[in-house]
Design a protein around this motif. Structure first.
Motif, PDB file in Angstrom:
ATOM      1  N   LYS A 130       0.866  -1.275   0.086  1.00 50.09           N
ATOM      2  CA  LYS A 130      -0.104   0.046  -0.079  1.00 50.09           C
ATOM      3  C   LYS A 130       0.687   1.303   0.126  1.00 50.09           C
ATOM      4  O   LYS A 130       0.425   2.638  -0.294  1.00 50.09           O
ATOM      5  N   ILE A 131       2.097   1.194   0.296  1.00 52.38           N
ATOM      6  CA  ILE A 131       3.041   2.193   0.336  1.00 52.38           C
ATOM      7  C   ILE A 131       3.134   2.641  -1.062  1.00 52.38           C
ATOM      8  O   ILE A 131       3.387   1.807  -2.060  1.00 52.38           O
ATOM      9  N   GLU A 132       3.569   3.966  -1.596  1.00 50.80           N
ATOM     10  CA  GLU A 132       4.183   4.183  -2.542  1.00 50.80           C
ATOM     11  C   GLU A 132       5.467   3.678  -3.073  1.00 50.80           C
ATOM     12  O   GLU A 132       6.486   3.315  -2.522  1.00 50.80           O
ATOM     13  N   ALA A 133       5.420   2.780  -4.305  1.00 55.29           N
ATOM     14  CA  ALA A 133       6.694   2.159  -4.604  1.00 55.29           C
ATOM     15  C   ALA A 133       7.037   2.447  -5.940  1.00 55.29           C
ATOM     16  O   ALA A 133       6.251   2.032  -6.945  1.00 55.29           O
ATOM     17  N   ARG A 134       8.115   3.002  -6.157  1.00 53.85           N
ATOM     18  CA  ARG A 134       8.710   3.495  -7.356  1.00 53.85           C
ATOM     19  C   ARG A 134      10.317   3.586  -7.337  1.00 53.85           C
ATOM     20  O   ARG A 134      10.679   3.756  -6.221  1.00 53.85           O
ATOM     21  N   TYR A 135      10.713   3.430  -8.426  1.00 49.73           N
ATOM     22  CA  TYR A 135      12.240   3.476  -8.476  1.00 49.73           C
ATOM     23  C   TYR A 135      12.823   4.698  -8.527  1.00 49.73           C
ATOM     24  O   TYR A 135      13.016   5.476  -9.444  1.00 49.73           O
ATOM     25  N   ASP A 136      12.905   5.505  -7.217  1.00 50.61           N
ATOM     26  CA  ASP A 136      13.200   6.629  -7.108  1.00 50.61           C
ATOM     27  C   ASP A 136      14.078   6.831  -5.986  1.00 50.61           C
ATOM     28  O   ASP A 136      13.720   6.549  -4.862  1.00 50.61           O
ATOM     29  N   ALA A 137      15.222   7.550  -5.906  1.00 48.96           N
ATOM     30  CA  ALA A 137      16.114   7.841  -5.282  1.00 48.96           C
ATOM     31  C   ALA A 137      15.521   8.652  -3.843  1.00 48.96           C
ATOM     32  O   ALA A 137      15.690   8.175  -2.711  1.00 48.96           O
ATOM     33  N   LYS A 138      14.838   9.637  -3.998  1.00 48.05           N
ATOM     34  CA  LYS A 138      14.170  10.459  -2.972  1.00 48.05           C
ATOM     35  C   LYS A 138      13.210   9.800  -2.358  1.00 48.05           C
ATOM     36  O   LYS A 138      13.148   9.523  -0.825  1.00 48.05           O
ATOM     37  N   LEU A 189       7.840  -1.749   3.840  1.00 49.41           N
ATOM     38  CA  LEU A 189       9.058  -1.060   3.795  1.00 49.41           C
ATOM     39  C   LEU A 189      10.025  -1.665   3.492  1.00 49.41           C
ATOM     40  O   LEU A 189      11.352  -1.443   2.674  1.00 49.41           O
ATOM     41  N   PHE A 190      10.362  -2.899   4.110  1.00 55.44           N
ATOM     42  CA  PHE A 190      11.411  -3.808   4.018  1.00 55.44           C
ATOM     43  C   PHE A 190      11.286  -4.435   2.522  1.00 55.44           C
ATOM     44  O   PHE A 190      12.559  -4.636   1.995  1.00 55.44           O
ATOM     45  N   TYR A 191      10.277  -4.769   2.213  1.00 57.00           N
ATOM     46  CA  TYR A 191      10.148  -5.289   0.884  1.00 57.00           C
ATOM     47  C   TYR A 191      10.643  -4.310  -0.258  1.00 57.00           C
ATOM     48  O   TYR A 191      11.475  -4.478  -0.994  1.00 57.00           O
ATOM     49  N   TYR A 192      10.203  -3.056  -0.309  1.00 51.31           N
ATOM     50  CA  TYR A 192      10.459  -1.749  -0.879  1.00 51.31           C
ATOM     51  C   TYR A 192      12.061  -1.799  -0.959  1.00 51.31           C
ATOM     52  O   TYR A 192      12.761  -1.573  -1.846  1.00 51.31           O
ATOM     53  N   LEU A 193      12.626  -1.653   0.306  1.00 49.19           N
ATOM     54  CA  LEU A 193      14.174  -1.240   0.390  1.00 49.19           C
ATOM     55  C   LEU A 193      14.815  -2.565  -0.180  1.00 49.19           C
ATOM     56  O   LEU A 193      15.901  -2.249  -0.958  1.00 49.19           O
ATOM     57  N   ASN A 194      14.396  -3.857  -0.086  1.00 50.71           N
ATOM     58  CA  ASN A 194      14.939  -4.948  -0.487  1.00 50.71           C
ATOM     59  C   ASN A 194      14.988  -5.011  -2.093  1.00 50.71           C
ATOM     60  O   ASN A 194      16.174  -5.122  -2.798  1.00 50.71           O
ATOM     61  N   ARG A 195      14.102  -4.598  -2.895  1.00 45.94           N
ATOM     62  CA  ARG A 195      14.052  -4.344  -4.277  1.00 45.94           C
ATOM     63  C   ARG A 195      14.808  -3.300  -4.677  1.00 45.94           C
ATOM     64  O   ARG A 195      15.245  -3.339  -5.665  1.00 45.94           O
ATOM     65  N   TYR A 202       7.880  -4.113  -8.948  1.00 42.99           N
ATOM     66  CA  TYR A 202       7.251  -4.137  -7.521  1.00 42.99           C
ATOM     67  C   TYR A 202       5.982  -5.026  -7.588  1.00 42.99           C
ATOM     68  O   TYR A 202       5.151  -4.908  -8.527  1.00 42.99           O
ATOM     69  N   ALA A 203       5.787  -6.070  -6.760  1.00 41.46           N
ATOM     70  CA  ALA A 203       4.740  -6.696  -6.524  1.00 41.46           C
ATOM     71  C   ALA A 203       3.625  -5.933  -5.877  1.00 41.46           C
ATOM     72  O   ALA A 203       3.938  -5.218  -5.002  1.00 41.46           O
ATOM     73  N   GLY A 204       2.335  -5.929  -6.614  1.00 41.76           N
ATOM     74  CA  GLY A 204       1.217  -5.434  -5.778  1.00 41.76           C
ATOM     75  C   GLY A 204       0.702  -5.982  -4.727  1.00 41.76           C
ATOM     76  O   GLY A 204       0.506  -5.547  -3.655  1.00 41.76           O
ATOM     77  N   ASP A 205       0.326  -7.358  -5.007  1.00 39.44           N
ATOM     78  CA  ASP A 205       0.097  -8.211  -3.802  1.00 39.44           C
ATOM     79  C   ASP A 205       0.987  -9.451  -3.694  1.00 39.44           C
ATOM     80  O   ASP A 205       1.711  -9.794  -4.714  1.00 39.44           O
ATOM     81  N   PHE A 206       0.791 -10.178  -2.785  1.00 35.09           N
ATOM     82  CA  PHE A 206       1.666 -11.424  -2.706  1.00 35.09           C
ATOM     83  C   PHE A 206       1.025 -12.565  -2.486  1.00 35.09           C
ATOM     84  O   PHE A 206       1.226 -13.486  -1.662  1.00 35.09           O
ATOM     85  N   GLN A 207      -0.311 -12.759  -3.130  1.00 34.56           N
ATOM     86  CA  GLN A 207      -1.153 -13.747  -2.968  1.00 34.56           C
ATOM     87  C   GLN A 207      -0.582 -15.124  -3.272  1.00 34.56           C
ATOM     88  O   GLN A 207      -1.079 -16.114  -2.691  1.00 34.56           O
ATOM     89  N   VAL A 208       0.314 -15.153  -3.907  1.00 31.81           N
ATOM     90  CA  VAL A 208       0.833 -16.510  -4.645  1.00 31.81           C
ATOM     91  C   VAL A 208       1.552 -17.186  -3.318  1.00 31.81           C
ATOM     92  O   VAL A 208       1.558 -18.337  -3.151  1.00 31.81           O
TER      93      VAL A 208
END
Ligand code: SAM
Length: 193
Positions: free
Chosen positions: A89-97, A123-129, A156-162
Motif C-alpha cells: 500500500k506504500i508508494e513504490a517507485r524506483y526513485d532515489a528520493k 518498507l522492508f520489501y521496498y528497500l530490498n527491491r 514491485y509486486a502489488g500483492d503477494f497472493q501466490v
C-alpha cells in the motif's frame, strides 16, 4: 546381456516453483532438483530450515509443514505478514528520493521498536527491491544502511497472493539456531552463512 540404467537426472521444472519474494544473495534455487528426490522420501515430516533467509529451497520443495528460522527479525516479520495477506500500500517507485524517505521511515520504526508490523514489512520489501544489489545490512543501532540501487527499472509486486496459502501454514521463527526447538524426526536442510 545386462544393461545398467542410471537413475534419471533431476527434471524438476524450476519455472513452476514460486520465485522467492525477496532478492537474496546466495539463494540455492539451483540445488532444489537435487534435494527434491531425497525430500520426497520424507515429505510427510516437518521441514526445518534454521537459516531460511531467501526461502529459495523451501519454495522449491513446498513442504506441507515447515519451521523456518532466521536471526533477521525483519525478514521473519515480512514472511509472517505475507501469510496474513500483505499487500503493497506504500508508494513504490524506483526513485532515489522516495527510497531515502522510505529508508528513514523504516529506521524510525526500528528506533521506536515498532518494526514488527505490516507497514515495516512493506518498507522492508521496498528497500530490498530498490537498494544496492538487494543487500541487507544494518548498523550497530539496527538501522538499515544500504544505499539506493543501480538498476534500469525495478518491478514491485502489488500483492503477494501466490505466497499467502503456503506461508500461512508454515511457522516462522526469529532467533538463533542454538535456541531452535527441533524434533527427532524433522527433516533439516541447513545452509549456514
Ligand atoms: C547463507 S544465508 C542461507 C541461504 C538460504 N538457505 C537460501 O537458499 O536462500 C544465511 C542466513 O543465516 C542467518 N543467520 C546468521 N546467523 C544465524 C544464527 N546464528 N541463527 C539463525 N540464523 C542466522 C542470516 O540472517 C541469513 O539470513
Amino acid at each position: 546381456m545386462r544393461v545398467r540404467v542410471s537413475p534419471p537426472a533431476p527434471t524438476l521444472n524450476a519455472n513452476k516453483m514460486p520465485k522467492p519474494p525477496l532478492k537474496w544473495a546466495g539463494g540455492k534455487r539451483w540445488l532444489v532438483p537435487h534435494i527434491d528426490p531425497l525430500w520426497r522420501k520424507y515429505a510427510e515430516r516437518r521441514y526445518v530450515e534454521p537459516f531460511c533467509c531467501g526461502l529459495a529451497v523451501t519454495l522449491g520443495l513446498e513442504p506441507e509443514r515447515a519451521l523456518l528460522n532466521d536471526l533477521n527479525p525483519h525478514l521473519i516479520n515480512f514472511y509472517e505478514q505475507l501469510g496474513r495477506g500483505l499487500s503493497l500500500k506504500i508508494e513504490a517507485r524506483y526513485d532515489a528520493k522516495l527510497f531515502y524517505s522510505h529508508r528513514e521511515r523504516f529506521n524510525q520504526l526500528v528506533k521506536e521498536n515498532r518494526s514488527q508490523n505490516a507497514e515495516a514489512a512493506q518498507l522492508f520489501y521496498y528497500l530490498n527491491r530498490t537498494c544496492f544489489n538487494g543487500r541487507c545490512r544494518f548498523n550497530q543501532r539496527g538501522e538499515f544502511n544500504v544505499p539506493f540501487g543501480q538498476y534500469k527499472t525495478v518491478n514491485y509486486a502489488g500483492d503477494f497472493q501466490v505466497y499467502r496459502n503456503l506461508f500461512r501454514r508454515w511457522s516462522f521463527n526469529y532467533g538463533d539456531i542454538e535456541k531452535l526447538a527441533i524434533e527427532p524426526d524433522d527433516f533439516i536442510y541447513s545452509d549456514p552463512p
